[in-house]
Design a protein around this motif. Sequence first.
Motif, PDB file in Angstrom:
ATOM      1  N   PRO A  84     -32.188  -3.275 -50.901  1.00 41.83           N
ATOM      2  CA  PRO A  84     -33.429  -2.783 -49.595  1.00 41.83           C
ATOM      3  C   PRO A  84     -34.753  -2.951 -50.080  1.00 41.83           C
ATOM      4  CG  PRO A  84     -31.420  -1.403 -49.746  1.00 41.83           C
ATOM      5  CD  PRO A  84     -32.200  -2.179 -51.494  1.00 41.83           C
ATOM      6  N   PRO A  85     -35.949  -3.762 -49.251  1.00 47.55           N
ATOM      7  CA  PRO A  85     -37.166  -4.178 -49.706  1.00 47.55           C
ATOM      8  C   PRO A  85     -37.465  -2.611 -49.508  1.00 47.55           C
ATOM      9  CG  PRO A  85     -36.934  -4.092 -47.075  1.00 47.55           C
ATOM     10  CD  PRO A  85     -35.680  -4.102 -47.432  1.00 47.55           C
ATOM     11  N   PHE A  86     -39.004  -2.975 -50.326  1.00 45.06           N
ATOM     12  CA  PHE A  86     -39.874  -2.096 -50.583  1.00 45.06           C
ATOM     13  C   PHE A  86     -39.879  -0.865 -49.928  1.00 45.06           C
ATOM     14  CE2 PHE A  86     -43.164  -4.343 -50.826  1.00 45.06           C
ATOM     15  CZ  PHE A  86     -44.060  -3.795 -49.713  1.00 45.06           C
ATOM     16  N   ASP A  87     -40.025  -1.214 -48.769  1.00 46.85           N
ATOM     17  CA  ASP A  87     -40.941  -0.853 -47.583  1.00 46.85           C
ATOM     18  C   ASP A  87     -39.910  -1.322 -45.795  1.00 46.85           C
ATOM     19  OD1 ASP A  87     -40.588  -3.936 -46.972  1.00 46.85           O
ATOM     20  OD2 ASP A  87     -42.138  -4.207 -46.174  1.00 46.85           O
ATOM     21  N   LEU A  88     -38.813  -0.789 -46.685  1.00 45.75           N
ATOM     22  CA  LEU A  88     -37.646  -0.458 -45.753  1.00 45.75           C
ATOM     23  C   LEU A  88     -38.384   0.852 -45.013  1.00 45.75           C
ATOM     24  CD1 LEU A  88     -34.560  -1.200 -44.355  1.00 45.75           C
ATOM     25  CD2 LEU A  88     -33.961   0.478 -46.172  1.00 45.75           C
TER      26      LEU A  88
END
Length: 360
Positions: free
Chosen positions: A353-357
Motif C-alpha cells: 500500500p502507498p504511504f499516503d493510503l
Amino acid sequence: MVRGQTYLLQVINVALNNQLFFKLANHKFTVVAVDATYTDPYITDVIVLAPGQTTDVLVKANQPIGSYYMAASPYAHTQPQIGFPNTITRAVVTYDGASHSTTPIMPTLPGFNDTPTAHKFYTNITGLVGARHWVPVPRHVDNHMFVTFGLNLASCGAVNGSTCGGPNGQRLSASMNNVSFVIPNDAGLSMLEAYFHKVEGVYSRDFPDEPAVKFDYTNSSLGLDSSLIFAPKGTKVKKLKFNSTVEIVLQNTAFIAKENHPLHLHGFNFHVLAQGFGNYDPIRDPYMFNFVNPQIRNTIAVPIGGWAVIRFQANNPGVWLMHCHLDVHLPWGLAMGFEVENGPTPSTRLPPPPFDLPKC
C-alpha cells in the motif's frame, strides 16, 4: 455539428439505479467499442447502457440542417413491476447553419419495459478480433462456477413488535449463491490490506462454487418462498491461482421480482460467451457459446429472469469485488469477492500500500 462530418460519441451511463436507452433523433449509430474494448461495427438507432457501462459510437451528420434531441430514458423492466422515476433526459444537437428558432426533433424512445430491444442490442455486439487489446477466449477452464444472484429478505430485527418496509414486514436484502455480502467496514483495514499483510479474520475464502440448494431459479411462484429467500450474511471470497481461467454461469433468480441486474467485475475484463432467458441449461446452452469473437466487457447486464456466461483469466493479483451495479443492491449484499494469488515475478505481485493510503 457540421453536415457531412462524422463524430465520435463516447456515451457513459452514470445513473445509480437505472439502465438507459439512448437515441439521437433521425440518426444512426455505428457502435465501435463497449467498456473500452473494440467491437465489430454495429449499426443501430438505439443503444442500451447499464450503470457504469460505456459505448463508443460514430454518428454521421447526414440529416437536413436543423436541431435534433439526443435523449435517454430508463430501461427498468421487472416482473412484477417495481416503481421508478420514469423520466427523460435530453440535450439538443444543432447543425451548423440551423435557425435558432427551429424546434428540435424528438426521437421515439423504447418503452421502459422493452426487453426485446434491449436484448437485441446486448446480444448483437461482437468483439473486433485482432484489434488493439484483443484477447482470444481462453479455452482451458480451471474453475467452473455457477452463481445465482438476486434479491432476498433478512429478518427485520425491529424491537417492540414493529415491522420493516420489505415484503412480509422483513428487511430487503440481496445475495450471490445465497451469501449476502457484508463489507467489513469495522475491520480497521481493507480487504486488500488484509490480503497483503496476511491478516486473517477480515474475510473468509469459502465462497461456494454453486448454490447450496438447487431449485427452479426463475419460477415467480417461489418469489417469496420463506424456505429459500433468507440469505445468511458473510464476507466470503473465492480463492484463485494466478493466471487460472474462470468460467461463471450467472443465473438470475425470481426472488421479490425478476429484473436485469448489471454485474460488474473489478480488476478484469471478461468474455461474454452467451446469454439467454430462463434457467441455464448445461446441456443445450453451451452450443450457443461464442469462442470466435465474443464481446469483451467489465459489466454484463444479465437478462431479466435469465442468465449469462462469462470467462476471464485471473492475471491481476489482489482482492477484487464482483457486484451489482445498481447502487441500491450493493449495500443489501449483492456482491462477492475473488482473492487472486500473486504471480511468479515482481510485476505480477501485489505492491505494498502507498504511504499516503487514505483511511476511511
